[in-house]
Write a protein that holds these residues in place. Structure first.
Motif, PDB file in Angstrom:
ATOM      1  N   GLU A   1       0.831  -1.206   0.000  1.00  0.00           N
ATOM      2  CA  GLU A   1       0.000   0.000   0.000  1.00  0.00           C
ATOM      3  C   GLU A   1       0.870   1.261   0.000  1.00  0.00           C
ATOM      4  O   GLU A   1       0.631   2.195  -0.758  1.00  0.00           O
ATOM      5  CB  GLU A   1      -0.918   0.001   1.219  1.00  0.00           C
ATOM      6  CG  GLU A   1      -1.773   1.251   1.345  1.00  0.00           C
ATOM      7  CD  GLU A   1      -2.591   1.282   2.630  1.00  0.00           C
ATOM      8  OE1 GLU A   1      -3.457   2.155   2.722  1.00  0.00           O
ATOM      9  OE2 GLU A   1      -2.346   0.454   3.531  1.00  0.00           O
ATOM     10  N   LEU A   2       1.904   1.267   0.839  1.00  0.00           N
ATOM     11  CA  LEU A   2       2.772   2.442   0.924  1.00  0.00           C
ATOM     12  C   LEU A   2       3.575   2.635  -0.360  1.00  0.00           C
ATOM     13  O   LEU A   2       3.765   3.769  -0.819  1.00  0.00           O
ATOM     14  CB  LEU A   2       3.698   2.318   2.135  1.00  0.00           C
ATOM     15  CG  LEU A   2       2.975   2.258   3.495  1.00  0.00           C
ATOM     16  CD1 LEU A   2       3.980   2.060   4.610  1.00  0.00           C
ATOM     17  CD2 LEU A   2       2.124   3.486   3.729  1.00  0.00           C
ATOM     18  N   ASN A   3       4.021   1.537  -0.966  1.00  0.00           N
ATOM     19  CA  ASN A   3       4.752   1.649  -2.228  1.00  0.00           C
ATOM     20  C   ASN A   3       3.858   2.167  -3.340  1.00  0.00           C
ATOM     21  O   ASN A   3       4.316   2.888  -4.230  1.00  0.00           O
ATOM     22  CB  ASN A   3       5.385   0.312  -2.608  1.00  0.00           C
ATOM     23  CG  ASN A   3       6.582  -0.002  -1.731  1.00  0.00           C
ATOM     24  OD1 ASN A   3       7.242   0.895  -1.215  1.00  0.00           O
ATOM     25  ND2 ASN A   3       6.853  -1.286  -1.550  1.00  0.00           N
ATOM     26  N   ALA A   4       2.594   1.826  -3.331  1.00  0.00           N
ATOM     27  CA  ALA A   4       1.657   2.353  -4.316  1.00  0.00           C
ATOM     28  C   ALA A   4       1.506   3.856  -4.167  1.00  0.00           C
ATOM     29  O   ALA A   4       1.428   4.589  -5.166  1.00  0.00           O
ATOM     30  CB  ALA A   4       0.300   1.658  -4.179  1.00  0.00           C
ATOM     31  N   ILE A   5       1.488   4.343  -2.941  1.00  0.00           N
ATOM     32  CA  ILE A   5       1.409   5.790  -2.700  1.00  0.00           C
ATOM     33  C   ILE A   5       2.660   6.480  -3.222  1.00  0.00           C
ATOM     34  O   ILE A   5       2.594   7.523  -3.876  1.00  0.00           O
ATOM     35  CB  ILE A   5       1.192   6.083  -1.196  1.00  0.00           C
ATOM     36  CG1 ILE A   5      -0.173   5.558  -0.749  1.00  0.00           C
ATOM     37  CG2 ILE A   5       1.332   7.573  -0.906  1.00  0.00           C
ATOM     38  CD1 ILE A   5      -0.376   5.551   0.762  1.00  0.00           C
ATOM     39  N   VAL A   6       3.825   5.887  -2.952  1.00  0.00           N
ATOM     40  CA  VAL A   6       5.094   6.445  -3.440  1.00  0.00           C
ATOM     41  C   VAL A   6       5.087   6.474  -4.964  1.00  0.00           C
ATOM     42  O   VAL A   6       5.447   7.484  -5.580  1.00  0.00           O
ATOM     43  CB  VAL A   6       6.301   5.627  -2.909  1.00  0.00           C
ATOM     44  CG1 VAL A   6       7.582   6.040  -3.602  1.00  0.00           C
ATOM     45  CG2 VAL A   6       6.416   5.787  -1.402  1.00  0.00           C
ATOM     46  N   ALA A   7       4.691   5.374  -5.579  1.00  0.00           N
ATOM     47  CA  ALA A   7       4.679   5.294  -7.043  1.00  0.00           C
ATOM     48  C   ALA A   7       3.750   6.341  -7.645  1.00  0.00           C
ATOM     49  O   ALA A   7       4.089   7.000  -8.638  1.00  0.00           O
ATOM     50  CB  ALA A   7       4.275   3.895  -7.489  1.00  0.00           C
ATOM     51  N   ALA A   8       2.577   6.519  -7.049  1.00  0.00           N
ATOM     52  CA  ALA A   8       1.627   7.521  -7.549  1.00  0.00           C
ATOM     53  C   ALA A   8       2.198   8.925  -7.423  1.00  0.00           C
ATOM     54  O   ALA A   8       2.076   9.742  -8.338  1.00  0.00           O
ATOM     55  CB  ALA A   8       0.302   7.404  -6.792  1.00  0.00           C
ATOM     56  N   ALA A   9       2.853   9.203  -6.315  1.00  0.00           N
ATOM     57  CA  ALA A   9       3.450  10.526  -6.119  1.00  0.00           C
ATOM     58  C   ALA A   9       4.575  10.766  -7.108  1.00  0.00           C
ATOM     59  O   ALA A   9       4.702  11.858  -7.682  1.00  0.00           O
ATOM     60  CB  ALA A   9       3.950  10.664  -4.685  1.00  0.00           C
ATOM     61  N   LEU A  10       5.405   9.748  -7.355  1.00  0.00           N
ATOM     62  CA  LEU A  10       6.489   9.887  -8.330  1.00  0.00           C
ATOM     63  C   LEU A  10       5.956  10.086  -9.744  1.00  0.00           C
ATOM     64  O   LEU A  10       6.500  10.882 -10.521  1.00  0.00           O
ATOM     65  CB  LEU A  10       7.415   8.668  -8.268  1.00  0.00           C
ATOM     66  CG  LEU A  10       8.265   8.545  -7.004  1.00  0.00           C
ATOM     67  CD1 LEU A  10       9.018   7.200  -6.988  1.00  0.00           C
ATOM     68  CD2 LEU A  10       9.228   9.702  -6.872  1.00  0.00           C
TER      69      LEU A  10
END
Length: 75
Positions: free
Chosen positions: A61-70
């Protein structure tokens, strides 16, 4: 000052450390320490269930947030 007897009564009628703290007027750390101390002296106080951890880590879940922000930053 909470007697050991009152502390145990409050502990046994509560569902968590915060509830014991509210009933006794002690802070949560003092409640936890008193319970530990009584257990070391042979009192069979049950431990409360921790329940869900508020800060549980879900890497996906946290990696998905990072990916979306990037992705947004790179647009």
């Amino acid at each position: 000052m909470v007697t050991n007897q009152d502390f145990v009564r409050h502990w046994m009628s509560s569902t968590n450390i915060s509830e014991v703290a509210e009933k006794t007027g002690l802070d949560r750390l003092a409640v936890s320490g008193k319970a530990t101390s009584l257990r070391k002296k042979g009192v069979l106080l049950p431990k409360f269930n921790r329940g869900p951890v508020a800060n549980a880590v879900n890497p996906a879940e946290l990696n998905a947030i990072v990916a979306a922000a990037l992705t947004q930053q790179n647009q």
